[in-house]
Write a protein that holds these residues in place. Structure first.
Motif, PDB file in Angstrom:
ATOM      1  N   GLU A  87       0.816  -1.218   0.000  1.00  0.00           N
ATOM      2  CA  GLU A  87       0.000   0.000   0.000  1.00  0.00           C
ATOM      3  C   GLU A  87       0.844   1.260   0.000  1.00  0.00           C
ATOM      4  O   GLU A  87       0.328   2.365  -0.139  1.00  0.00           O
TER       5      GLU A  87
ATOM      6  N   ASP B 216       0.754   0.533  -7.340  1.00  0.00           N
ATOM      7  CA  ASP B 216       0.592   1.735  -8.160  1.00  0.00           C
ATOM      8  C   ASP B 216       1.867   1.927  -8.975  1.00  0.00           C
ATOM      9  O   ASP B 216       2.968   1.858  -8.430  1.00  0.00           O
ATOM     10  N   MET B 217       1.674   2.157 -10.271  1.00  0.00           N
ATOM     11  CA  MET B 217       2.876   2.282 -11.122  1.00  0.00           C
ATOM     12  C   MET B 217       2.716   3.381 -12.158  1.00  0.00           C
ATOM     13  O   MET B 217       1.602   3.736 -12.545  1.00  0.00           O
TER      14      MET B 217
ATOM     15  N   ALA C 282       1.574  11.395  -9.349  1.00  0.00           N
ATOM     16  CA  ALA C 282       1.386  11.036  -7.933  1.00  0.00           C
ATOM     17  C   ALA C 282       0.386  11.980  -7.276  1.00  0.00           C
ATOM     18  O   ALA C 282       0.247  11.983  -6.058  1.00  0.00           O
ATOM     19  N   GLY C 283      -0.292  12.800  -8.088  1.00  0.00           N
ATOM     20  CA  GLY C 283      -1.408  13.596  -7.584  1.00  0.00           C
ATOM     21  C   GLY C 283      -1.038  14.945  -7.029  1.00  0.00           C
ATOM     22  O   GLY C 283      -1.824  15.570  -6.312  1.00  0.00           O
TER      23      GLY C 283
ATOM     24  N   GLY D  22      -4.399   9.193  -8.827  1.00  0.00           N
ATOM     25  CA  GLY D  22      -2.947   9.360  -8.637  1.00  0.00           C
ATOM     26  C   GLY D  22      -2.296   8.108  -8.079  1.00  0.00           C
ATOM     27  O   GLY D  22      -2.952   7.281  -7.426  1.00  0.00           O
ATOM     28  N   THR D  23      -0.973   7.975  -8.353  1.00  0.00           N
ATOM     29  CA  THR D  23      -0.227   6.832  -7.773  1.00  0.00           C
ATOM     30  C   THR D  23       0.233   7.252  -6.381  1.00  0.00           C
ATOM     31  O   THR D  23       1.272   7.887  -6.208  1.00  0.00           O
ATOM     32  N   THR D  24      -0.594   6.891  -5.399  1.00  0.00           N
ATOM     33  CA  THR D  24      -0.277   7.313  -4.023  1.00  0.00           C
ATOM     34  C   THR D  24      -0.026   6.089  -3.149  1.00  0.00           C
ATOM     35  O   THR D  24       0.045   6.190  -1.938  1.00  0.00           O
ATOM     36  N   GLY D  25       0.070   4.912  -3.798  1.00  0.00           N
ATOM     37  CA  GLY D  25       0.194   3.675  -3.006  1.00  0.00           C
ATOM     38  C   GLY D  25      -1.166   3.011  -2.978  1.00  0.00           C
ATOM     39  O   GLY D  25      -2.154   3.632  -2.584  1.00  0.00           O
ATOM     40  N   LYS D  26      -1.223   1.746  -3.413  1.00  0.00           N
ATOM     41  CA  LYS D  26      -2.503   1.061  -3.643  1.00  0.00           C
ATOM     42  C   LYS D  26      -3.059   0.478  -2.349  1.00  0.00           C
ATOM     43  O   LYS D  26      -2.571  -0.539  -1.831  1.00  0.00           O
ATOM     44  N   PRO D  27      -4.128   1.097  -1.774  1.00  0.00           N
ATOM     45  CA  PRO D  27      -4.770   0.479  -0.603  1.00  0.00           C
ATOM     46  C   PRO D  27      -5.595  -0.734  -1.033  1.00  0.00           C
ATOM     47  O   PRO D  27      -5.894  -0.903  -2.220  1.00  0.00           O
ATOM     48  N   LYS D  28      -5.980  -1.572  -0.068  1.00  0.00           N
ATOM     49  CA  LYS D  28      -6.776  -2.769  -0.398  1.00  0.00           C
ATOM     50  C   LYS D  28      -8.092  -2.383  -1.070  1.00  0.00           C
ATOM     51  O   LYS D  28      -8.705  -3.164  -1.793  1.00  0.00           O
TER      52      LYS D  28
ATOM     53  N   ARG E  76      -8.876  -0.390  -3.423  1.00  0.00           N
ATOM     54  CA  ARG E  76      -9.033  -0.080  -4.862  1.00  0.00           C
ATOM     55  C   ARG E  76      -8.018  -0.860  -5.677  1.00  0.00           C
ATOM     56  O   ARG E  76      -7.011  -1.345  -5.132  1.00  0.00           O
TER      57      ARG E  76
ATOM     58  N   ARG F 282      -5.005  -1.126  -8.505  1.00  0.00           N
ATOM     59  CA  ARG F 282      -3.814  -0.262  -8.582  1.00  0.00           C
ATOM     60  C   ARG F 282      -4.060   0.827  -9.627  1.00  0.00           C
ATOM     61  O   ARG F 282      -4.725   0.611 -10.639  1.00  0.00           O
ATOM     62  N   ASN F 283      -3.487   1.997  -9.376  1.00  0.00           N
ATOM     63  CA  ASN F 283      -3.540   3.096 -10.348  1.00  0.00           C
ATOM     64  C   ASN F 283      -2.317   3.001 -11.261  1.00  0.00           C
ATOM     65  O   ASN F 283      -1.203   2.769 -10.778  1.00  0.00           O
ATOM     66  N   ILE F 284      -2.575   3.176 -12.544  1.00  0.00           N
ATOM     67  CA  ILE F 284      -1.462   3.118 -13.505  1.00  0.00           C
ATOM     68  C   ILE F 284      -1.463   4.407 -14.314  1.00  0.00           C
ATOM     69  O   ILE F 284      -2.482   4.780 -14.897  1.00  0.00           O
TER      70      ILE F 284
END
Lengths: 268, 360, 79
Positions: free
Chosen positions: A59, A80-81, B73-74, B199-205, B207, B209-211
């Protein structure tokens, strides 16, 4: 043809009394990988994702995949990438880390991306001590575009753009980026690993774990070069390609730690 | 005289930098290049005392890619450069447009081509409005004509960029950047800001992943992306801005933007004093171009004279907009030379005489 | 001898043989059959697997799941 020996039939109960001791990490997606059979990218992806899973930092991790065979890494890595322009991954990662300093940031780059077009971005990111992990997959060839010569291609190495073997007097010698960046004060942990066999892969995983642990301390750039193979580019079978990197690349690109915090290394 | 804290006498470059801080800019990545290095200098002095990140990159290529990463990254991000620097940024801008990342890019245009000169110019109009990088994309391009507008356009640029998710540009020039004028600075913190969920802010459970990518290997998907971009550019037409000066009864219309428009306005005044019914149509957004609004005036004009500091670039958009309704002439200076009001008045008078003779 | 076992997602295997090379027991081979992609996939063809996980680790496509006997569970199963 060896005589047909019917495979050990699955004995359901036997399996029930067994534990799963190794399985695909949940941080790799179900998307089948587009990499050629036996390509080291899949192994490197797996080690990276296994470490992120074991550290429980999915995360907080943001990755940067550049142009090259690994351009599709974000189809496989469940974090995220961002996809960067060819050679610019270290600049993109700098932008990310500067606005998200609390996140784990890594770049996953090939030799063309990092040591050719991205040389300046790489050197300056390390020189600034950007607190990121640079995972540098070096197979001495441009895989995605069909096997062309790379800055790390060896003397006399035949590629689609050095058909008579690389003439280093004409095109330059194999570029040792890892030793180069190790000299920069911003480089905190610098090591060269490989994926040629299981022991090397285990050591690679340990190095990635070390690097991501270091990233918590914000002491500078962690730089891991991974000597990998390219069966299609070398026009070899997967096994032959692994033997080739052992017999030819390791002498030019020696494995092992180059700079370890507290132990000096290339330059104190 | 209001001694309001927001009223200052500032250089254009510094007014922009101050406005960016007041707009809640999260990060600025730039590189020194005359005539806009003051932006980076001001920020490196001010930001440590205020908020945000400012980092000098190793090249404009690196700077625009840092913008890509931070925007992805927003974060609210900005860079500034000048003509040659912007040529280096074109690849990055094309990626930013395709990945639909909001950011503010400031081009303090200088004389070219090549290393050129450090004097003001409008030679980058095509690069800014037609897209200097690869592929079908556009930026929202604001063209300030004063230090006040340079400050205001920072807020407007961020707002539009984030509303439509595209790169916004302020197309200024060396004179506007270097000259000092009174400016009423926008209120600090008056531009709302929230981290975008893409934004790529680190993928929480919670949602997927953001690409952030501009790679769409299947052509069907790439065309879909392109159609989306074109819809966006169509929607942007609601954000068109322009200024009409003495156009109600104008028989002769000058079209110009930025510095050239200020000079043309003076020319209109001189002509008006001589009883010549001249007027000025000034695009403030040069993309999207105010075509309909210009055409509406063109029908009443005996001719249009386009005035620019280049070899004639916006004149093409003027001709497209006017669509043959009335003749469109061009008066330009290149290489960093600045036209004088007198030159413009003379150009108008020459055309009037030619017109009069043809009617006799 | 510890008993081990592997299950491979045969449709995802690309027949690269890295696992076969990595297996200390030489208990893996490429099947004479082909998967849908036309690759001969890996299969266990001897019963001397120890569940050492070498094959699982080296597999670039992560298709192999490795099992190893659990003494306790085996006793319960037999009881």
């Amino acid at each position: 043809m060896e005589e047909i020996f019917d495979p050990v039939c699955i004995d359901k109960e036997a399996i029930d009394s067994m534990d799963v001791v190794y399985d695909k990490t949940p941080l790799l997606t179900d998307a089948p990988m587009h990499y050629c059979p036996g390509c080291g990218h899949g192994i490197a992806h797996k080690m990276l994702m296994e470490v992120i899973a074991e550290m429980g930092i999915q995360e907080q991790t943001i990755g940067v995949a550049p142009v090259g065979c690994s351009v599709f890494a974000y189809h496989y890595m469940d974090v995220d990438m961002q996809e960067a322009a060819h050679g610019r991954a270290c600049a993109v990662a700098t932008g990310i880390k500067r606005v998200r300093p609390d996140k784990f940031v890594f770049t996953y780059q090939g030799d063309g991306d990092l040591a050719a077009i991205g040389t300046a971005e790489t050197i300056h990111a390390v020189n600034r001590g950007e607190n990121i992990l640079v995972l540098f997959i070096n197979n001495a060839i441009y895989g995605m575009t069909g096997g062309q010569m790379a800055p790390t291609s060896l003397q006399n190495q035949v590629t689609s753009t050095s058909p008579y073997g690389r003439d280093t007097k004409f095109t330059g010698a194999p570029l040792k980026m890892t030793e180069l960046v190790a000299h920069l004060p911003g480089a905190y942990y610098v090591t060269r690993q490989a994926v040629n066999n299981v022991n090397s892969v285990r050591r690679l995983k340990k190095a990635i774990r070390t690097a991501l642990e270091y990233q918590k301390d914000n002491n500078g750039t962690c730089f891991i070069e991974v000597i990998s193979n390219c069966p299609s580019g070398y026009r070899m079978t997967p096994l032959q390609s692994m033997r080739w990197i052992e017999e030819n690349m390791f002498s030019v690109f020696p494995l092992g730690d180059i700079k370890v915090p507290g132990k000096g290394g290339a330059v104190s | 005289m209001e001694n309001n804290e927001n009223v200052r006498l500032m250089k254009g470059n510094e007014a922009m930098a101050e406005a960016a801080i007041r707009a809640g800019m999260d990060a600025y990545f730039g590189y020194p290049i005359t005539p806009q290095s003051e932006v980076l200098e001001y920020l490196t002095a001010e930001i440590p005392k205020r908020h945000g990140i400012v980092l000098q990159a190793e090249s404009e290529v690196a700077a625009i890619n840092m913008i890509y990463g931070a925007a992805g990254a927003g974060a609210r991000v900005m860079t500034s450069s000048s003509s040659p620097g912007f040529s280096l940024m074109q690849e990055g801008i094309s990626y930013i447009a395709s990945a639909q990342l909001p950011c503010l890019l400031v081009n303090v245009n200088r004389g070219g081509p090549g290393l050129g000169t450090i004097q003001p110019s409008q030679g980058d109009y095509f690069q800014a409005t037609k897209g200097g990088g690869h592929g079908d994309y556009h930026m929202y391009v604001l063209a300030p004509a004063s230090v006040q507008e340079m400050a205001d356009h920072v807020f407007e640029g961020f707002r539009i960029a984030e509303k439509y998710r595209l790169p916004a540009m302020i197309l200024s020039d060396g004179a506007l950047g270097q000259m000092m004028e009174k400016v009423i600075l926008p209120e600090e913190g008056s531009l709302p800001k929230e981290t975008p969920e893409w934004g790529t802010t680190g993928k929480p459970k919670t949602r997927e992943r953001n690409i952030i990518t501009s790679l769409f290997i299947q052509p069907e998907k790439m065309e879909e992306i392109n159609l989306g971009l074109q819809r966006k550019y169509q929607a942007l037409r609601s954000e068109i801005k322009f200024e009409e000066y003495c156009l109600d009864d104008a028989e002769y219309i000058l079209t110009a933007y930025g510095l050239a428009a200020r000079i043309s306005k003076k020319a209109v005044d001189i002509l008006r004093e001589q009883g010549i019914k001249a007027g000025l149509f000034r695009p403030i957004t040069v993309y999207p171009f105010p075509s309909e609004q210009l055409e509406h005036h063109a029908v009443h004009a005996r001719f249009i004279l386009d005035v620019e500091m280049n070899a004639g670039q916006m004149v093409e958009d003027v001709r497209l907009a006017v669509n043959g309704e009335t003749p469109v002439y061009f008066k330009g200076r290149m290489g960093g030379m600045i036209p004088t009001p007198a030159e413009i008045v003379e150009a108008v008078m020459t055309k009037i005489n030619v017109l009069e003779e043809s009617l006799v | 001898m510890i008993k081990g076992y592997i299950i491979a997602q045969t449709e995802l295997c690309k027949g690269c043989e890295l696992c076969i090379d990595a297996c200390p027991q030489e208990s893996l081979r490429l099947s004479p059959n082909l998967n849908k992609k036309g690759y001969r996939y890996v299969e266990l063809y001897k019963d001397n697997c120890t569940g050492c996980t070498n094959c699982g680790i080296i597999c670039p496509d992560s298709v192999i799941t490795v099992y190893r006997e659990n003494k306790k569970k085996k006793k319960q199963a037999e009881a």
